[in-house]
Design a protein around this motif. Structure first.
Motif, PDB file in Angstrom:
ATOM      1  N   VAL A 293       0.861  -1.182   0.000  1.00  0.00           N
ATOM      2  CA  VAL A 293       0.000   0.000   0.000  1.00  0.00           C
ATOM      3  C   VAL A 293       0.897   1.232   0.000  1.00  0.00           C
ATOM      4  O   VAL A 293       1.821   1.332   0.804  1.00  0.00           O
ATOM      5  CB  VAL A 293      -0.899   0.027   1.263  1.00  0.00           C
ATOM      6  CG1 VAL A 293      -1.763   1.278   1.270  1.00  0.00           C
ATOM      7  CG2 VAL A 293      -1.773  -1.202   1.330  1.00  0.00           C
ATOM      8  N   LYS A 294       0.603   2.152  -0.915  1.00  0.00           N
ATOM      9  CA  LYS A 294       1.395   3.387  -0.972  1.00  0.00           C
ATOM     10  C   LYS A 294       0.993   4.263   0.197  1.00  0.00           C
ATOM     11  O   LYS A 294      -0.189   4.541   0.372  1.00  0.00           O
ATOM     12  CB  LYS A 294       1.042   4.124  -2.258  1.00  0.00           C
ATOM     13  CG  LYS A 294       2.194   4.370  -3.187  1.00  0.00           C
ATOM     14  CD  LYS A 294       1.709   5.305  -4.256  1.00  0.00           C
ATOM     15  CE  LYS A 294       2.700   5.500  -5.347  1.00  0.00           C
ATOM     16  NZ  LYS A 294       2.170   6.367  -6.388  1.00  0.00           N
ATOM     17  N   VAL A 295       1.969   4.706   0.986  1.00  0.00           N
ATOM     18  CA  VAL A 295       1.587   5.492   2.163  1.00  0.00           C
ATOM     19  C   VAL A 295       1.323   6.959   1.799  1.00  0.00           C
ATOM     20  O   VAL A 295       0.563   7.648   2.468  1.00  0.00           O
ATOM     21  CB  VAL A 295       2.645   5.341   3.281  1.00  0.00           C
ATOM     22  CG1 VAL A 295       3.927   6.052   2.921  1.00  0.00           C
ATOM     23  CG2 VAL A 295       2.118   5.851   4.596  1.00  0.00           C
ATOM     24  N   ARG A 296       1.929   7.435   0.700  1.00  0.00           N
ATOM     25  CA  ARG A 296       1.719   8.842   0.330  1.00  0.00           C
ATOM     26  C   ARG A 296       0.356   9.042  -0.314  1.00  0.00           C
ATOM     27  O   ARG A 296      -0.079   8.226  -1.123  1.00  0.00           O
ATOM     28  CB  ARG A 296       2.793   9.303  -0.650  1.00  0.00           C
ATOM     29  CG  ARG A 296       4.154   9.366   0.006  1.00  0.00           C
ATOM     30  CD  ARG A 296       5.150  10.023  -0.897  1.00  0.00           C
ATOM     31  NE  ARG A 296       6.480   9.932  -0.311  1.00  0.00           N
ATOM     32  CZ  ARG A 296       7.534  10.571  -0.781  1.00  0.00           C
ATOM     33  NH1 ARG A 296       7.427  11.339  -1.850  1.00  0.00           N
ATOM     34  NH2 ARG A 296       8.707  10.451  -0.198  1.00  0.00           N
ATOM     35  N   THR A 297      -0.292  10.143   0.033  1.00  0.00           N
ATOM     36  CA  THR A 297      -1.599  10.447  -0.543  1.00  0.00           C
ATOM     37  C   THR A 297      -1.552  11.816  -1.209  1.00  0.00           C
ATOM     38  O   THR A 297      -0.668  12.628  -0.922  1.00  0.00           O
ATOM     39  CB  THR A 297      -2.692  10.443   0.544  1.00  0.00           C
ATOM     40  OG1 THR A 297      -2.294  11.354   1.565  1.00  0.00           O
ATOM     41  CG2 THR A 297      -2.892   9.071   1.144  1.00  0.00           C
ATOM     42  N   GLY A 298      -2.522  12.084  -2.081  1.00  0.00           N
ATOM     43  CA  GLY A 298      -2.572  13.366  -2.787  1.00  0.00           C
ATOM     44  C   GLY A 298      -1.853  13.276  -4.122  1.00  0.00           C
ATOM     45  O   GLY A 298      -1.196  12.270  -4.435  1.00  0.00           O
ATOM     46  N   LYS A 299      -1.995  14.345  -4.917  1.00  0.00           N
ATOM     47  CA  LYS A 299      -1.419  14.369  -6.260  1.00  0.00           C
ATOM     48  C   LYS A 299      -0.350  15.458  -6.313  1.00  0.00           C
ATOM     49  O   LYS A 299      -0.586  16.569  -5.824  1.00  0.00           O
ATOM     50  CB  LYS A 299      -2.541  14.700  -7.246  1.00  0.00           C
ATOM     51  CG  LYS A 299      -2.155  14.711  -8.684  1.00  0.00           C
ATOM     52  CD  LYS A 299      -3.409  14.888  -9.528  1.00  0.00           C
ATOM     53  CE  LYS A 299      -3.047  14.979 -10.994  1.00  0.00           C
ATOM     54  NZ  LYS A 299      -4.209  15.114 -11.838  1.00  0.00           N
ATOM     55  N   ARG A 300       0.795  15.143  -6.899  1.00  0.00           N
ATOM     56  CA  ARG A 300       1.891  16.107  -6.923  1.00  0.00           C
ATOM     57  C   ARG A 300       1.491  17.349  -7.722  1.00  0.00           C
ATOM     58  O   ARG A 300       0.972  17.252  -8.828  1.00  0.00           O
ATOM     59  CB  ARG A 300       3.128  15.460  -7.537  1.00  0.00           C
ATOM     60  CG  ARG A 300       4.354  16.299  -7.321  1.00  0.00           C
ATOM     61  CD  ARG A 300       5.604  15.614  -7.859  1.00  0.00           C
ATOM     62  NE  ARG A 300       6.728  16.458  -7.499  1.00  0.00           N
ATOM     63  CZ  ARG A 300       7.846  16.052  -6.971  1.00  0.00           C
ATOM     64  NH1 ARG A 300       8.026  14.796  -6.721  1.00  0.00           N
ATOM     65  NH2 ARG A 300       8.810  16.899  -6.678  1.00  0.00           N
ATOM     66  N   TYR A 301       1.748  18.512  -7.136  1.00  0.00           N
ATOM     67  CA  TYR A 301       1.373  19.776  -7.785  1.00  0.00           C
ATOM     68  C   TYR A 301       2.351  20.157  -8.890  1.00  0.00           C
ATOM     69  O   TYR A 301       3.556  20.026  -8.736  1.00  0.00           O
ATOM     70  CB  TYR A 301       1.344  20.902  -6.741  1.00  0.00           C
ATOM     71  CG  TYR A 301       1.130  22.276  -7.341  1.00  0.00           C
ATOM     72  CD1 TYR A 301      -0.133  22.653  -7.802  1.00  0.00           C
ATOM     73  CD2 TYR A 301       2.183  23.175  -7.480  1.00  0.00           C
ATOM     74  CE1 TYR A 301      -0.333  23.900  -8.375  1.00  0.00           C
ATOM     75  CE2 TYR A 301       1.998  24.428  -8.044  1.00  0.00           C
ATOM     76  CZ  TYR A 301       0.736  24.779  -8.490  1.00  0.00           C
ATOM     77  OH  TYR A 301       0.536  26.007  -9.063  1.00  0.00           O
ATOM     78  N   ARG A 302       1.792  20.589 -10.014  1.00  0.00           N
ATOM     79  CA  ARG A 302       2.559  21.305 -11.045  1.00  0.00           C
ATOM     80  C   ARG A 302       1.602  22.378 -11.532  1.00  0.00           C
ATOM     81  O   ARG A 302       0.392  22.130 -11.589  1.00  0.00           O
ATOM     82  CB  ARG A 302       2.894  20.403 -12.228  1.00  0.00           C
ATOM     83  CG  ARG A 302       3.622  19.145 -11.864  1.00  0.00           C
ATOM     84  CD  ARG A 302       4.815  18.916 -12.798  1.00  0.00           C
ATOM     85  NE  ARG A 302       5.318  17.558 -12.668  1.00  0.00           N
ATOM     86  CZ  ARG A 302       6.096  17.139 -11.692  1.00  0.00           C
ATOM     87  NH1 ARG A 302       6.471  17.958 -10.746  1.00  0.00           N
ATOM     88  NH2 ARG A 302       6.512  15.894 -11.638  1.00  0.00           N
ATOM     89  N   PRO A 303       2.117  23.551 -11.898  1.00  0.00           N
ATOM     90  CA  PRO A 303       1.224  24.660 -12.268  1.00  0.00           C
ATOM     91  C   PRO A 303       0.133  24.246 -13.256  1.00  0.00           C
ATOM     92  O   PRO A 303      -1.028  24.542 -13.068  1.00  0.00           O
ATOM     93  CB  PRO A 303       2.168  25.700 -12.863  1.00  0.00           C
ATOM     94  CG  PRO A 303       3.483  25.420 -12.232  1.00  0.00           C
ATOM     95  CD  PRO A 303       3.532  23.944 -11.974  1.00  0.00           C
ATOM     96  N   GLY A 304       0.487  23.482 -14.291  1.00  0.00           N
ATOM     97  CA  GLY A 304      -0.491  23.120 -15.324  1.00  0.00           C
ATOM     98  C   GLY A 304      -1.560  22.160 -14.825  1.00  0.00           C
ATOM     99  O   GLY A 304      -2.588  21.960 -15.474  1.00  0.00           O
ATOM    100  N   ARG A 305      -1.317  21.530 -13.675  1.00  0.00           N
ATOM    101  CA  ARG A 305      -2.265  20.524 -13.194  1.00  0.00           C
ATOM    102  C   ARG A 305      -3.449  21.141 -12.469  1.00  0.00           C
ATOM    103  O   ARG A 305      -4.489  20.511 -12.321  1.00  0.00           O
ATOM    104  CB  ARG A 305      -1.564  19.546 -12.254  1.00  0.00           C
ATOM    105  CG  ARG A 305      -0.668  18.608 -12.996  1.00  0.00           C
ATOM    106  CD  ARG A 305      -0.116  17.545 -12.061  1.00  0.00           C
ATOM    107  NE  ARG A 305       0.695  16.609 -12.830  1.00  0.00           N
ATOM    108  CZ  ARG A 305       1.522  15.744 -12.307  1.00  0.00           C
ATOM    109  NH1 ARG A 305       1.646  15.663 -11.003  1.00  0.00           N
ATOM    110  NH2 ARG A 305       2.222  14.939 -13.073  1.00  0.00           N
ATOM    111  N   ALA A 306      -3.280  22.350 -11.973  1.00  0.00           N
ATOM    112  CA  ALA A 306      -4.393  22.990 -11.251  1.00  0.00           C
ATOM    113  C   ALA A 306      -5.169  23.875 -12.218  1.00  0.00           C
ATOM    114  O   ALA A 306      -4.605  24.407 -13.170  1.00  0.00           O
ATOM    115  CB  ALA A 306      -3.841  23.832 -10.109  1.00  0.00           C
ATOM    116  N   ASP A 307      -6.480  24.013 -11.979  1.00  0.00           N
ATOM    117  CA  ASP A 307      -7.273  24.944 -12.787  1.00  0.00           C
ATOM    118  C   ASP A 307      -6.912  26.379 -12.394  1.00  0.00           C
ATOM    119  O   ASP A 307      -6.299  26.609 -11.348  1.00  0.00           O
ATOM    120  CB  ASP A 307      -8.766  24.720 -12.543  1.00  0.00           C
ATOM    121  CG  ASP A 307      -9.218  23.364 -13.057  1.00  0.00           C
ATOM    122  OD1 ASP A 307      -8.417  22.718 -13.772  1.00  0.00           O
ATOM    123  OD2 ASP A 307     -10.344  22.947 -12.745  1.00  0.00           O
TER     124      ASP A 307
END
Ligand SMILES: Cc1cc2nc3c(=O)[nH]c(=O)nc-3n(C[C@H](O)[C@H](O)[C@H](O)COP(=O)(O)OP(=O)(O)OC[C@H]3O[C@@H](n4cnc5c(N)ncnc54)[C@H](O)[C@@H]3O)c2cc1C
Length: 558
Positions: free
Chosen positions: A7-21
């Motif tokens: 099980v991957k212990v890290r949660t969430g999605k890595r931020y990059r400027p283009g990934r956010a609205d």
């Protein structure tokens, strides 16, 4: 030996400027349980929310981390009231849509050790009274009255905090009449209330034996905070099945459902404010994200010192807000891994609270002045013994965590240095503290000595690094009586569309910070629409089938 479930212990999605609205209905700075609660509730009401977390994983103090083949939680050792039908359980059910499961601890959930005497806190009101009365037969009536009192305080808490869900102007008026609506003990410190009930100092030391949960000794902690914690655990403790990381892991899909996201490595540098209106945030990489509303879950002090633009700080004279507010204590944390299952090692899942004697104030004061003085409290938790899923993920292994208070000042000379490059004197100081703490564990559990595989010590510098808490504080702001009179700790900040959430909008603790998220969401929605939040809780129905998390981070391979 059984094959480990990965099980991957890290949660969430890595931020990059283009990934956010470019624009969201709401932005939440920080992914602690308070912020995740805002995001999940608003998402359930159809809003698109972006949570921005500077750490590499989501959850704030509810995150877990992995090293050397072991996994440890950081700020979730046990939670009360979630292993039985309760408001708290229902709130977790709503925000995780029933995905988060809880495992009750054994009947004895806390062991209070005053030098060589041991006292057990046993789950259930009658059990609690009966067990302590065995040690203090002449005080049975006082213990019964005490339990009655903490239940009364807890039941009056919604009235005490009602103003947090109101518009700020109304809350200020409400708080003027509040003293007439709740018991007088809300406005006293813990020692004052307990000494009004008994002269038995040993009994007071035992009843306040969980003071580490709120970080202050009975002299300083408000009785409100003490009563909330003591009542919270009165029916026993529980632990998230799958470990602490399952808290964020099970809430994130709720946020994603309405188009929102929880980004990690997403360091917010400043809240964008124009004409005293919060418009969005500027990230450390210079990119900007806009929203109708901004919540800050980064802590009150961190927000006013680091996230507000200079012009806003000046305009609102934020320095004057700090008058009665103090960052809570920092801490040292040992994370240790052992060969052998809990059963093989003979570990129960009760927490140990080890004190040199019953004088909590004297011991803490002496240690604050000198780290070589005896530890005023050594708290030991056995997380792998609490999680029924542990053996599937880490067969044949066990973990232990040890916590004791610490002062940021002791470490300040190494502030600004890099992890693992702080020099020999830092390592020597750490080794000494670490050896002394491990010795406390081995005194109680000598069988662990030759089973140790790995251990490391976190310091206030670690807390500053992974939480961005400049003072290394473990429980946000301290809970002095005066704190609860401060109108600046209201969710609605003096900058329009900017809301405070998490611990500082309510109280510390996972349950307290979650309530901070509930209250600040209601405050945003206003008197009329705030009822929609209550409706989510009221109308919640248990899912018919066992639901599994859907954010793709859970099972990678069998
Ligand atoms: C050692 C320890 C043991 C504990 N044990 C328990 C327990 O057993 N039971 C219990 O109920 N409570 C426990 N607590 C307390 C509990 O974990 C916390 O009170 C609670 O989780 C705090 O939640 P929060 O929402 O206020 O925010 P936090 O968890 O403090 O999260 C704030 C988040 O904001 C992020 N952030 C800060 N600045 C920025 C920025 N500029 N940009 C982006 N993100 C930012 C931080 O990285 C962090 O993730 C414990 C705490 C500690 C330290």
């Amino acid at each position: 030996m059984a094959k480990a479930k990965k099980v991957k212990v890290r949660t969430g999605k890595r931020y990059r400027p283009g990934r956010a609205d470019d624009h969201y209905d709401a932005i939440v700075v920080g992914s602690g349980i308070g912020g995740l609660t805002n995001a999940a509730l608003l998402s359930l009401l159809g809003k698109k929310v972006c949570v921005l977390e500077q750490h590499y994983t989501a959850g704030g103090y509810t995150h877990a981390y992995e090293r050397e083949g072991f996994e440890w939680d950081v700020g979730v050792h046990y939670i009360g009231e979630v292993h039985k039908p309760s408001t708290m359980k229902r709130m977790f059910d709503v925000i995780s849509e029933g995905r988060l499961k809880w495992a009750p601890m054994d009947e004895v959930y806390d062991k209070i050790i005053l030098k060589d005497k041991e006292f057990h806190f046993v789950a259930g009101r009658e059990n609690f009274i009966n067990e302590l009365s065995k040690h203090f037969p002449e005080d049975r009536q006082m213990i019964t009255d005490y339990v009655q009192l903490i239940r009364k305080i807890s039941s009056e808490t919604p009235k005490f905090f009602a103003g947090q869900a109101m518009p700020k102007w109304m809350s200020k008026c409400y708080n003027l009449i509040r003293p007439f609506l709740v018991s007088k003990e809300f406005f006293k410190n813990t020692r004052e209330v307990l000494e009004g009930m008994t002269q038995n100092q040993e009994l007071i030391s035992v009843l306040t034996g969980q003071w580490g949960n709120y970080g202050q000794t009975p002299r300083d902690a408000s009785f409100l905070m003490h009563a909330l914690i003591a009542k919270h655990y009165l029916a026993g403790g529980a632990y998230p099945v799958g470990g602490a990381a399952d808290i964020a892991r099970t809430i994130i899909p709720t946020i994603q459902k309405s188009g929102g996201e929880v980004f990690t490595y997403a360091d917010v540098e400043e809240i964008i404010v124009e004409n005293n209106v919060a418009k969005g945030v500027r990230m450390a990489d210079g990119s900007e994200i806009f929203a109708d509303t901004v919540f800050t879950n980064a802590g009150f002090m961190n927000t006013i010192e680091k996230l507000l633009p200079e012009a806003s700080k000046k305009k609102h004279n934020v320095e004057s807000w700090k008058k009665n507010l103090y960052r809570s204590s920092a801490h040292l944390g040992i994370y240790a891994g052992f060969n052998g299952t809990s059963e093989e090692l003979g570990l129960s899942n009760a927490n140990l609270w080890i004190y040199p004697d019953g004088d909590h104030e004297k011991n803490l004061d002496a240690y604050r002045k000198d780290p070589n003085a005896e530890f005023p409290l050594v708290y030991i938790s056995f997380p792998s013994s609490k999680d029924p899923d542990w053996e599937n993920r880490f067969p044949g292994k066990s973990t232990v965590e040890i916590v004791t208070p610490a002062q940021m000042e002791w470490f300040e000379k190494w502030d600004g240095t890099e992890w693992q490059q702080r020099g020999e004197d830092y390592e020597a100081f750490k080794k000494d503290l670490s050896d002394r703490l491990m010795e406390k564990l081995f005194e109680r559990h000598p069988q662990l000595r030759d089973k140790l595989v790995y251990s490391e010590l976190s310091t206030p510098l670690s807390t500053n690094w992974y939480q961005k808490n400049s003072g290394g504080e473990m429980l946000a702001l301290d809970h002095f009586v005066e704190r609860f009179k401060e109108s600046c700790l209201h969710p609605q900040m003096p900058i329009k569309n900017l809301y405070l959430t998490g611990s500082d909008a309510m109280t510390a603790g996972v349950g307290g910070a979650l309530m901070g998220g509930v209250m600040s969401t209601m405050c945003l929605l206003g008197l009329k629409n705030g009822k929609q939040v209550m409706a989510l809780f009221k109308n919640y129905q248990e899912p018919k089938q066992e639901a599994k998390p859907e954010d793709g981070t859970k099972t990678e391979a069998a």
